[in-house]
Design an enzyme around this catalytic site. Sequence first.
Site, PDB file in Angstrom:
ATOM      1  N   ASP A  33      14.308   2.073   2.641  1.00 63.51           N
ATOM      2  CA  ASP A  33      13.233   1.453   1.718  1.00 63.51           C
ATOM      3  C   ASP A  33      13.539   1.137   0.405  1.00 63.51           C
ATOM      4  OD1 ASP A  33       9.865   1.861   1.699  1.00 63.51           O
ATOM      5  OD2 ASP A  33      10.867   1.483  -0.101  1.00 63.51           O
ATOM      6  N   HIS A 103       5.270   0.222  10.954  1.00 65.31           N
ATOM      7  CA  HIS A 103       6.411   0.784  10.356  1.00 65.31           C
ATOM      8  C   HIS A 103       6.083   2.312  10.164  1.00 65.31           C
ATOM      9  CE1 HIS A 103       4.542  -0.685   6.893  1.00 65.31           C
ATOM     10  NE2 HIS A 103       5.013   0.542   6.291  1.00 65.31           N
TER      11      HIS A 103
HETATM   12  P1  AMP Z   1       3.503   0.692   3.575  1.00 64.26           P
HETATM   13  O1  AMP Z   1       2.690   0.897   2.361  1.00 64.26           O
HETATM   14  O2  AMP Z   1       3.360   1.641   4.319  1.00 64.26           O
HETATM   15  O3  AMP Z   1       3.197  -0.666   3.915  1.00 64.26           O
HETATM   16  O4  AMP Z   1       5.010   0.739   2.986  1.00 64.26           O
HETATM   17  C1  AMP Z   1       5.755  -0.588   2.868  1.00 64.26           C
HETATM   18  C2  AMP Z   1       7.274  -0.099   2.318  1.00 64.26           C
HETATM   19  O5  AMP Z   1       7.899  -1.117   2.607  1.00 64.26           O
HETATM   20  C3  AMP Z   1       7.170   0.319   0.752  1.00 64.26           C
HETATM   21  O6  AMP Z   1       7.687   1.655   0.894  1.00 64.26           O
HETATM   22  C4  AMP Z   1       8.075  -0.539   0.211  1.00 64.26           C
HETATM   23  O7  AMP Z   1       8.934  -0.111  -0.755  1.00 64.26           O
HETATM   24  C5  AMP Z   1       8.894  -0.969   1.412  1.00 64.26           C
HETATM   25  N1  AMP Z   1       9.777  -2.447   1.162  1.00 64.26           N
HETATM   26  C6  AMP Z   1       8.891  -3.568   0.999  1.00 64.26           C
HETATM   27  N2  AMP Z   1       9.680  -4.601   0.706  1.00 64.26           N
HETATM   28  C7  AMP Z   1      10.856  -4.008   1.116  1.00 64.26           C
HETATM   29  C8  AMP Z   1      12.139  -4.671   1.343  1.00 64.26           C
HETATM   30  N3  AMP Z   1      12.596  -5.848   1.290  1.00 64.26           N
HETATM   31  N4  AMP Z   1      13.077  -3.914   2.130  1.00 64.26           N
HETATM   32  C9  AMP Z   1      13.148  -2.648   2.215  1.00 64.26           C
HETATM   33  N5  AMP Z   1      11.786  -1.980   1.912  1.00 64.26           N
HETATM   34  C10 AMP Z   1      10.896  -2.864   1.565  1.00 64.26           C
END
Ligand code: AMP
Length: 120
Positions: A33, A103
Amino acid sequence: MTYDAQNIFAKILRKEIPCTVLYENDFALAFHDIHPKAPIHVLVIPKGPYENAHTFYGQAPEALQVSFAKALAHVVDLLELPQGYRLIANCGLHGGQEVPHFHMHILGGHALGPMVITHA
Ligand code: AMP
């Protein structure tokens, strides 16, 4: 809700934007993440157009569901978390889901505290 093929995880799957890969096979991708909420914070996503847990577990082929589950277990093994960890799948607005591609969060590395803050 229809799947948004322009979401950031779809772009990661298409290799249009980078990520820090921990594990990948034909069915799933695991990466760190970008804003970790714990010492270990890994995301595992299936290779298919499913926006959340409900559509994935309701509509994905069973073979993909099983392969995703096995990939998730393998990633947990790779992370070596003998003291435990937490799996989270945020779903929709009230679930706080930001990225509309299913995810699973794997969080660990220290005691994570209560599961959620109790509402007033
Ligand atoms: P959610 O709120 O369950 O949709 O979680 C989305 C997650 O994706 C968050 O913890 C973000 O920090 C993570 N995230 C967003 N963009 C990226 C990225 N480019 N690479 C890795 N993680 C990401």
